[in-house]
Design a protein around this motif. Structure first.
Motif, PDB file in Angstrom:
ATOM      1  N   ILE A  79      -9.943  45.938  65.702  1.00  0.00           N
ATOM      2  CA  ILE A  79      -9.409  46.542  66.926  1.00  0.00           C
ATOM      3  C   ILE A  79      -7.900  46.294  66.984  1.00  0.00           C
ATOM      4  CG2 ILE A  79      -9.288  46.228  69.436  1.00  0.00           C
ATOM      5  CD1 ILE A  79     -12.233  46.011  69.562  1.00  0.00           C
ATOM      6  N   CYS A  80      -7.147  47.315  67.314  1.00  0.00           N
ATOM      7  CA  CYS A  80      -5.695  47.159  67.469  1.00  0.00           C
ATOM      8  C   CYS A  80      -5.317  47.226  68.953  1.00  0.00           C
ATOM      9  CB  CYS A  80      -4.952  48.232  66.674  1.00  0.00           C
ATOM     10  SG  CYS A  80      -5.346  49.899  67.206  1.00  0.00           S
ATOM     11  N   LYS A  81      -4.040  47.040  69.217  1.00  0.00           N
ATOM     12  CA  LYS A  81      -3.558  46.951  70.606  1.00  0.00           C
ATOM     13  C   LYS A  81      -3.786  48.247  71.384  1.00  0.00           C
ATOM     14  CE  LYS A  81       0.242  45.176  73.372  1.00  0.00           C
ATOM     15  NZ  LYS A  81       1.643  44.698  73.396  1.00  0.00           N
ATOM     16  N   ASN A  82      -3.912  49.348  70.674  1.00  0.00           N
ATOM     17  CA  ASN A  82      -4.112  50.639  71.317  1.00  0.00           C
ATOM     18  C   ASN A  82      -5.362  50.642  72.204  1.00  0.00           C
ATOM     19  OD1 ASN A  82      -3.675  53.495  71.731  1.00  0.00           O
ATOM     20  ND2 ASN A  82      -5.393  53.839  70.361  1.00  0.00           N
ATOM     21  N   ILE A  83      -6.416  49.932  71.775  1.00  0.00           N
ATOM     22  CA  ILE A  83      -7.668  49.877  72.561  1.00  0.00           C
ATOM     23  C   ILE A  83      -7.420  49.168  73.885  1.00  0.00           C
ATOM     24  CG2 ILE A  83     -10.040  49.010  72.602  1.00  0.00           C
ATOM     25  CD1 ILE A  83      -9.575  51.322  70.647  1.00  0.00           C
ATOM     26  N   LEU A  84      -6.614  48.103  73.845  1.00  0.00           N
ATOM     27  CA  LEU A  84      -6.273  47.388  75.082  1.00  0.00           C
ATOM     28  C   LEU A  84      -5.451  48.285  76.004  1.00  0.00           C
ATOM     29  CD1 LEU A  84      -6.180  44.834  76.825  1.00  0.00           C
ATOM     30  CD2 LEU A  84      -4.202  44.084  75.491  1.00  0.00           C
ATOM     31  N   ASN A  85      -4.521  49.036  75.443  1.00  0.00           N
ATOM     32  CA  ASN A  85      -3.700  49.945  76.260  1.00  0.00           C
ATOM     33  C   ASN A  85      -4.556  51.019  76.921  1.00  0.00           C
ATOM     34  OD1 ASN A  85      -1.383  48.551  75.556  1.00  0.00           O
ATOM     35  ND2 ASN A  85      -0.907  49.888  73.828  1.00  0.00           N
ATOM     36  N   ILE A  86      -5.549  51.532  76.188  1.00  0.00           N
ATOM     37  CA  ILE A  86      -6.461  52.537  76.761  1.00  0.00           C
ATOM     38  C   ILE A  86      -7.240  51.926  77.926  1.00  0.00           C
ATOM     39  CG2 ILE A  86      -8.566  53.870  76.300  1.00  0.00           C
ATOM     40  CD1 ILE A  86      -7.464  54.297  73.426  1.00  0.00           C
TER      41      ILE A  86
ATOM     42  N   GLY B 284     -13.313  42.015  64.170  1.00  0.00           N
ATOM     43  CA  GLY B 284     -12.127  41.242  64.524  1.00  0.00           C
ATOM     44  C   GLY B 284     -10.992  42.092  65.074  1.00  0.00           C
ATOM     45  N   PHE B 285      -9.787  41.516  65.054  1.00  0.00           N
ATOM     46  CA  PHE B 285      -8.654  42.126  65.746  1.00  0.00           C
ATOM     47  C   PHE B 285      -7.410  42.148  64.860  1.00  0.00           C
ATOM     48  CE2 PHE B 285     -11.578  40.082  68.641  1.00  0.00           C
ATOM     49  CZ  PHE B 285     -11.854  41.099  69.548  1.00  0.00           C
ATOM     50  N   SER B 286      -6.513  43.059  65.157  1.00  0.00           N
ATOM     51  CA  SER B 286      -5.277  43.175  64.380  1.00  0.00           C
ATOM     52  C   SER B 286      -4.400  41.938  64.599  1.00  0.00           C
ATOM     53  CB  SER B 286      -4.501  44.423  64.804  1.00  0.00           C
ATOM     54  OG  SER B 286      -4.022  44.278  66.134  1.00  0.00           O
ATOM     55  N   LYS B 287      -3.538  41.654  63.641  1.00  0.00           N
ATOM     56  CA  LYS B 287      -2.639  40.500  63.737  1.00  0.00           C
ATOM     57  C   LYS B 287      -1.749  40.618  64.969  1.00  0.00           C
ATOM     58  CE  LYS B 287      -2.466  39.556  58.767  1.00  0.00           C
ATOM     59  NZ  LYS B 287      -1.610  39.547  57.549  1.00  0.00           N
ATOM     60  N   GLU B 288      -1.307  41.841  65.271  1.00  0.00           N
ATOM     61  CA  GLU B 288      -0.429  42.062  66.433  1.00  0.00           C
ATOM     62  C   GLU B 288      -1.143  41.688  67.732  1.00  0.00           C
ATOM     63  OE1 GLU B 288       1.931  45.696  68.760  1.00  0.00           O
ATOM     64  OE2 GLU B 288       0.299  46.134  67.359  1.00  0.00           O
ATOM     65  N   LEU B 289      -2.400  42.091  67.849  1.00  0.00           N
ATOM     66  CA  LEU B 289      -3.153  41.814  69.075  1.00  0.00           C
ATOM     67  C   LEU B 289      -3.388  40.312  69.244  1.00  0.00           C
ATOM     68  CD1 LEU B 289      -4.525  43.179  71.488  1.00  0.00           C
ATOM     69  CD2 LEU B 289      -6.589  43.427  70.115  1.00  0.00           C
ATOM     70  N   VAL B 290      -3.687  39.627  68.153  1.00  0.00           N
ATOM     71  CA  VAL B 290      -3.948  38.180  68.206  1.00  0.00           C
ATOM     72  C   VAL B 290      -2.660  37.411  68.450  1.00  0.00           C
ATOM     73  CG1 VAL B 290      -4.754  36.178  66.889  1.00  0.00           C
ATOM     74  CG2 VAL B 290      -5.991  38.351  66.737  1.00  0.00           C
ATOM     75  N   ALA B 291      -1.574  37.790  67.751  1.00  0.00           N
ATOM     76  CA  ALA B 291      -0.291  37.067  67.850  1.00  0.00           C
ATOM     77  C   ALA B 291       0.318  37.184  69.243  1.00  0.00           C
ATOM     78  CB  ALA B 291       0.682  37.591  66.797  1.00  0.00           C
ATOM     79  N   ASN B 292       0.134  38.345  69.873  1.00  0.00           N
ATOM     80  CA  ASN B 292       0.734  38.565  71.195  1.00  0.00           C
ATOM     81  C   ASN B 292      -0.325  38.585  72.299  1.00  0.00           C
ATOM     82  OD1 ASN B 292       3.480  39.076  70.160  1.00  0.00           O
ATOM     83  ND2 ASN B 292       2.509  40.870  69.237  1.00  0.00           N
ATOM     84  N   LYS B 293      -1.347  37.769  72.105  1.00  0.00           N
ATOM     85  CA  LYS B 293      -2.476  37.760  73.053  1.00  0.00           C
ATOM     86  C   LYS B 293      -2.015  37.368  74.458  1.00  0.00           C
ATOM     87  CE  LYS B 293      -6.996  35.602  73.728  1.00  0.00           C
ATOM     88  NZ  LYS B 293      -6.607  34.861  74.923  1.00  0.00           N
ATOM     89  N   GLU B 294      -2.368  38.195  75.417  1.00  0.00           N
ATOM     90  CA  GLU B 294      -1.984  37.939  76.808  1.00  0.00           C
ATOM     91  C   GLU B 294      -2.931  36.921  77.439  1.00  0.00           C
ATOM     92  OE1 GLU B 294      -1.790  41.814  78.675  1.00  0.00           O
ATOM     93  OE2 GLU B 294      -0.881  42.651  76.863  1.00  0.00           O
ATOM     94  N   ARG B 295      -2.458  36.244  78.459  1.00  0.00           N
ATOM     95  CA  ARG B 295      -3.228  35.146  79.071  1.00  0.00           C
ATOM     96  C   ARG B 295      -4.527  35.617  79.691  1.00  0.00           C
ATOM     97  NH1 ARG B 295       0.414  31.532  82.919  1.00  0.00           N
ATOM     98  NH2 ARG B 295      -1.575  30.429  83.032  1.00  0.00           N
ATOM     99  N   ASN B 296      -4.549  36.847  80.186  1.00  0.00           N
ATOM    100  CA  ASN B 296      -5.758  37.347  80.853  1.00  0.00           C
ATOM    101  C   ASN B 296      -6.631  38.199  79.928  1.00  0.00           C
ATOM    102  OD1 ASN B 296      -4.037  39.546  80.690  1.00  0.00           O
ATOM    103  ND2 ASN B 296      -4.666  40.385  82.666  1.00  0.00           N
TER     104      ASN B 296
END
Length: 253
Positions: A194-201, A223-235
């Protein structure tokens, strides 16, 4: 000797396909309805396109009475009608609909794969049928994974039940909004991360619903893309198949 998945499928479903039909003892339209509902969006009135409307309602009620199907209640609140406010054109014929769920996942498997391909069994083309199952198994499993994720999240949040949400504009796999606490989530049972695009949607869906979630949750088979894991938001909560050990341990405990 331990049998493979596909050997078990042959033994349980393919070799006994007509025995299963005989035990169900359902008319042709009921069988057709179950085949449609095993694959589509599962909305209560969705079989109206395949079966005459006056028969469809009775069929669904009969299948509910027989406990073959159970209702998944819609979480959408009916719109409050205001005489001064014009209803949008696309919503004029829209009705809030519950969805239906197969009580038994094995029966859904039967109507997803076996019933539409009975002719292959009659023609003794079982390898061709197994090929169809192999190609489409991931699509079939995705709904079961979604149900597991609901159970998982309910136990993690220590709440009675996590729901899905759907309305005219969007569908959300995981939805919980009670006592000013809101959680939205998406489930992906795919062979890719999963990449960050799914979170944005998902965030855009929250805007459509005019809610501000306390938590966003993503479940991924791979699992998840490196970008999504590295910049994981608190919520944001991220879960993979590895995390499901929690459910097994919880049940054993």
């Amino acid at each position: 000797m331990k049998l493979s998945l596909y050997e078990n499928i042959s033994n349980v479903f393919i070799n006994h396909a007509f025995d299963i039909l005989s035990q169900l003892n359902l008319d042709e339209n009921s069988l057709k309805a179950l085949s449609v509902l095993s694959k589509n969006d599962r909305k209560r009135f969705s079989i109206n396109k395949s079966i005459p409307h006056f028969q469809a309602l009775g069929i669904i009620n009969k299948l509910l009475d027989k406990n073959i199907l159970v209702l998944e209640k819609s979480q959408e609140k009916p719109a409050i009608k205001n005489k001064r406010q014009k209803v949008k054109k696309e919503l004029r014929s829209y009705i809030v609909q519950d969805k239906v769920v197969f009580k038994n996942h094995g029966l859904r498997f039967f109507f997803y794969f076996i019933y539409p391909n009975l002719s292959l069994i009659v023609s003794n083309k079982t390898e061709e049928l197994l090929g169809i199952i192999k190609i489409n198994l991931e699509n079939y499993q995705s709904l079961i994974f979604e149900f597991l994720c609901k159970d998982f999240l309910a136990k993690k949040l220590k709440v009675e039940q996590v729901f899905s949400f759907w309305n005219y504009y969007c569908e959300i796999d995981l939805y919980y909004c009670e006592n000013n606490f809101c959680v939205l989530g998406e489930v992906k049972f795919k062979e890719r991360k999963i990449c960050k695009n799914i979170l944005n949607i998902l965030k855009n869906k929250a805007k459509q619903l005019q809610v501000q979630p306390n938590l966003y949750v993503l479940f991924s088979k791979r699992g998840f893309s490196k970008e999504l894991v590295a910049n994981k938001e608190r919520n944001l909560l991220l879960y993979t198949l590895e995390d499901f050990k929690f459910l097994i341990e919880d049940n054993n405990g």
